[in-house]
Design an enzyme around this catalytic site. Structure first.
Site, PDB file in Angstrom:
ATOM      1  N   ASP A 242      -4.364   4.686-100.057  1.00 45.47           N
ATOM      2  CA  ASP A 242      -4.389   5.787-100.115  1.00 45.47           C
ATOM      3  C   ASP A 242      -4.374   6.353-101.491  1.00 45.47           C
ATOM      4  O   ASP A 242      -3.734   5.459-102.151  1.00 45.47           O
ATOM      5  CB  ASP A 242      -3.588   6.439 -99.260  1.00 45.47           C
ATOM      6  CG  ASP A 242      -3.355   8.142 -99.219  1.00 45.47           C
ATOM      7  OD1 ASP A 242      -4.389   8.734 -99.118  1.00 45.47           O
ATOM      8  OD2 ASP A 242      -2.310   8.548 -99.810  1.00 45.47           O
TER       9      ASP A 242
ATOM     10  N   ASP B  75      -3.622   9.854-103.320  1.00 48.75           N
ATOM     11  CA  ASP B  75      -2.796  10.849-103.549  1.00 48.75           C
ATOM     12  C   ASP B  75      -1.236  10.329-102.976  1.00 48.75           C
ATOM     13  O   ASP B  75      -1.350  10.323-101.649  1.00 48.75           O
ATOM     14  CB  ASP B  75      -3.235  12.267-103.195  1.00 48.75           C
ATOM     15  CG  ASP B  75      -4.608  12.263-104.013  1.00 48.75           C
ATOM     16  OD1 ASP B  75      -4.736  12.066-105.278  1.00 48.75           O
ATOM     17  OD2 ASP B  75      -5.474  13.117-103.386  1.00 48.75           O
TER      18      ASP B  75
END
Length: 192
Positions: free
Chosen positions: A13, A15
């Site tokens: 991922d 952020d």
């Protein structure tokens, strides 16, 4: 492409996992890697595994960001932590009903397709429950790296939890070579 055991790639991922979460970030100069991101990525690459980024970017659907702004931020992430073998971005909002927005598995499956890998050969590392659900729905391995925004029930529901990205990578590489995994209670290192 090489690999350790059956694991051939690790997707992350963006952020809150690879970089400090700046909500709806449109400014590449605000990109700051998480403290253990670079050593973790270097370890994955030294092991001969592919790397990729899978990221919901609903700010596009909400009119808060343009795709070009997202791509500029991604380019900065790539400059600081890359190069990544694959990028998958979902521009849709939560109510759009797309197949790509996590917790749906679409982006992970698309990354697997791009890499020419079966989802079982791929692991996904993220910081929230939707990341874990997307990996499970795709049939990939998953490691949760909690931050201050991770809910306690997400931590409790995760099968594998690591205190930081380096720990996640070591767990994945250890599992790929027969090592044991653990589920610590600690949360991810603060940003560098």
């Amino acid at each position: 492409m090489g690999g350790t055991g059956t694991l051939k790639a690790v997707l992350f991922d963006r952020d809150g996992t690879l970089v400090v979460d700046v909500p709806y970030n449109r400014d590449p100069q605000l990109v700051r890697p998480m403290e253990s991101a670079l050593p973790a990525l270097e370890r994955v690459r030294r092991a001969g595994l592919a790397t990729g980024v899978v990221s919901n970017q609903s700010g596009i659907a909400r009119g808060l960001l343009t795709m070009n702004q997202v791509l500029a931020v991604n380019q900065r992430v790539d400059e600081l932590l890359g190069p990544f073998d694959v990028w998958e971005i979902c521009p849709h909002g939560p109510v759009d009903g797309c197949a790509c927005r996590k917790p749906a598995p679409g982006m992970i499956l698309a990354a697997c397709s791009t890499l020419g890998l079966h989802p079982s050969q791929v692991a996904f590392v993220g910081d929230i429950g939707a990341d874990m659900e997307a990996a499970a729905a795709a049939g990939s391995h998953a490691v949760l790296v909690p931050t201050h925004v991770t809910r306690i029930e997400e931590i409790e529901a995760a099968e594998v939890v690591a205190e930081n990205l380096q720990g996640a990578v070591e767990l994945l590489l250890g599992a790929a070579t027969g090592g044991a995994s653990r589920k610590p209670d600690a949360r991810q290192d603060p940003p560098a």
